[in-house]
Design an enzyme around this catalytic site. Structure first.
Site, mmCIF file in Angstrom:
data_model
loop_
_atom_site.group_PDB
_atom_site.id
_atom_site.type_symbol
_atom_site.label_atom_id
_atom_site.label_comp_id
_atom_site.label_asym_id
_atom_site.label_seq_id
_atom_site.Cartn_x
_atom_site.Cartn_y
_atom_site.Cartn_z
ATOM 1 N N GLY A 121 -47.983 30.379 92.185
ATOM 2 C CA GLY A 121 -48.140 29.051 92.382
ATOM 3 C C GLY A 121 -49.152 28.620 91.886
ATOM 4 O O GLY A 121 -50.085 27.050 91.902
ATOM 5 N N ASN A 175 -49.024 27.473 88.792
ATOM 6 C CA ASN A 175 -48.734 25.619 88.328
ATOM 7 C C ASN A 175 -48.924 24.875 89.580
ATOM 8 O O ASN A 175 -49.245 23.641 88.861
ATOM 9 C CB ASN A 175 -47.654 26.065 87.805
ATOM 10 N N MET A 188 -37.336 30.789 91.014
ATOM 11 C CA MET A 188 -36.520 31.764 90.354
ATOM 12 C C MET A 188 -35.708 32.011 91.378
ATOM 13 O O MET A 188 -34.625 32.953 91.186
ATOM 14 C CB MET A 188 -37.594 32.841 90.636
ATOM 15 N N ILE A 196 -31.033 30.055 90.773
ATOM 16 C CA ILE A 196 -30.184 29.001 90.420
ATOM 17 C C ILE A 196 -30.062 28.750 90.986
ATOM 18 O O ILE A 196 -30.038 28.670 92.137
ATOM 19 C CB ILE A 196 -29.677 29.945 89.521
ATOM 20 N N LEU A 197 -30.113 26.764 90.627
ATOM 21 C CA LEU A 197 -30.026 25.861 91.819
ATOM 22 C C LEU A 197 -28.092 25.384 91.373
ATOM 23 O O LEU A 197 -28.226 25.002 90.520
ATOM 24 C CB LEU A 197 -30.887 24.278 91.728
ATOM 25 N N ASN A 236 -38.470 21.347 85.202
ATOM 26 C CA ASN A 236 -38.595 22.824 85.649
ATOM 27 C C ASN A 236 -39.163 23.207 84.706
ATOM 28 O O ASN A 236 -39.374 22.593 83.285
ATOM 29 C CB ASN A 236 -36.720 23.500 85.094
ATOM 30 N N HIS A 254 -40.908 26.784 82.206
ATOM 31 C CA HIS A 254 -39.697 27.739 81.682
ATOM 32 C C HIS A 254 -40.900 28.313 80.921
ATOM 33 O O HIS A 254 -41.768 27.993 79.601
ATOM 34 C CB HIS A 254 -38.256 27.820 81.270
ATOM 35 N N ASP A 312 -32.631 27.740 83.239
ATOM 36 C CA ASP A 312 -33.678 27.152 82.042
ATOM 37 C C ASP A 312 -33.900 26.210 81.165
ATOM 38 O O ASP A 312 -33.264 26.382 79.598
ATOM 39 C CB ASP A 312 -35.069 28.304 81.699
ATOM 40 N N GLU A 349 -49.062 26.484 80.274
ATOM 41 C CA GLU A 349 -48.303 25.775 81.318
ATOM 42 C C GLU A 349 -48.797 24.987 82.042
ATOM 43 O O GLU A 349 -48.731 23.935 81.653
ATOM 44 C CB GLU A 349 -47.910 27.013 81.731
HETATM 45 C C1 GAR Z 1 -44.653 30.556 85.365
HETATM 46 O O1 GAR Z 1 -44.968 31.308 84.237
HETATM 47 C C2 GAR Z 1 -43.139 30.219 85.297
HETATM 48 O O2 GAR Z 1 -43.195 29.403 83.872
HETATM 49 C C3 GAR Z 1 -42.005 30.889 85.580
HETATM 50 O O3 GAR Z 1 -42.395 31.674 86.755
HETATM 51 C C4 GAR Z 1 -43.761 31.377 86.900
HETATM 52 C C5 GAR Z 1 -44.504 31.180 87.732
HETATM 53 O O4 GAR Z 1 -46.284 30.814 87.601
HETATM 54 N N1 GAR Z 1 -40.860 29.715 85.635
HETATM 55 C C6 GAR Z 1 -39.556 31.419 85.173
HETATM 56 O O5 GAR Z 1 -39.985 31.995 84.671
HETATM 57 C C7 GAR Z 1 -38.713 30.207 85.041
HETATM 58 N N2 GAR Z 1 -37.221 30.750 84.909
HETATM 59 P P1 GAR Z 1 -46.795 30.651 88.894
HETATM 60 O O6 GAR Z 1 -46.329 31.521 90.369
HETATM 61 O O7 GAR Z 1 -47.731 30.929 88.904
HETATM 62 O O8 GAR Z 1 -46.998 28.832 88.573
#
Ligand code: GAR
Length: 197
Positions: free
Chosen positions: A12, A14, A90, A92-93, A107, A109, A150, A179
């Protein structure tokens, strides 16, 4: 002010970037709920610390994808979000979820459009770099119109260079820094031009 529901599966960081930007007034939005498919996702703790509803939505083992997605859509709808943000979600919806929120699911990625869809994108980019196939990777923020993994209309993307002496950890840290910034700035801009506002 936009109402956001954020879906997560893990750390989490992000989500935290969004919470911090809302708190600082940099994002004209409020996180109204955080939902995780994993009970132990640290993002749920981050949500609680910010006094945001934190919900673990478990998938029953035998449950069909579409049945789970329909329940998830109903749960999310209760919070009347303007947007649903997938920040490290993580799963797929299916359309059983997406049709409830047309043009409202965004989303993040950790790769450029069309590259390394799915899980472990940074690790796969790092390995590809080691094999001499690529010299950079990136980050993208996109709309989620359908079940494509994605993949969808790109709102923003940014290149992240890979250095010769990078470890996977140093590359991951660089990607995550981008990100956190790109997600917030993209949402800022997108909310400003939201025609449905
Ligand atoms: C992030 O790097 C995000 O881009 C990725 O999961 C991570 C979550 O980090 N998402 C994917 O790979 C989607 N396919 P966080 O929980 O620290 O935000």
């Amino acid at each position: 002010m936009k109402r956001l529901v954020i879906l997560i599966s893990g750390n989490g960081s992000n989500l935290q970037a969004i919470l911090d930007a809302c708190e600082r007034g940099e994002l004209n939005a409020r996180v109204v709920a955080v939902i995780s498919n994993k009970a132990d996702a640290f993002g749920l703790t981050r949500a609680r610390r910010a006094n945001v509803h934190a919900i673990w939505k478990a998938k029953i083992h035998s449950q069909e994808r579409r049945a789970y997605d329909a329940e998830l859509a109903e749960l999310v709808s209760q919070y009347e979000p303007d947007f649903v943000i997938l920040a490290g979600w993580m799963r797929i919806l299916s359309s059983a979820f997406l049709d409830t929120f047309p043009n409202r699911v965004i989303n993040l990625h950790p790769a450029l459009s069309g590259t390394f869809p799915g899980t472990h994108a940074i690790e796969r980019a790092y390995e590809s770099f080691q094999r001499g196939e690529i010299s950079y990777t990136g980050v993208m923020v996109h709309l989620v119109p359908d079940e494509g993994v994605d993949n969808g209309p790109v709102l923003a993307q940014e290149i992240v260079p890979i250095e010769k002496n990078d470890t996977l950890e140093s590359l991951e840290a660089r990607v995550h820094r981008v990100e956190h910034r790109l997600l917030v700035s993209t949402l800022q801009q997108f909310f400003e031009v939201d025609v449905n506002a």
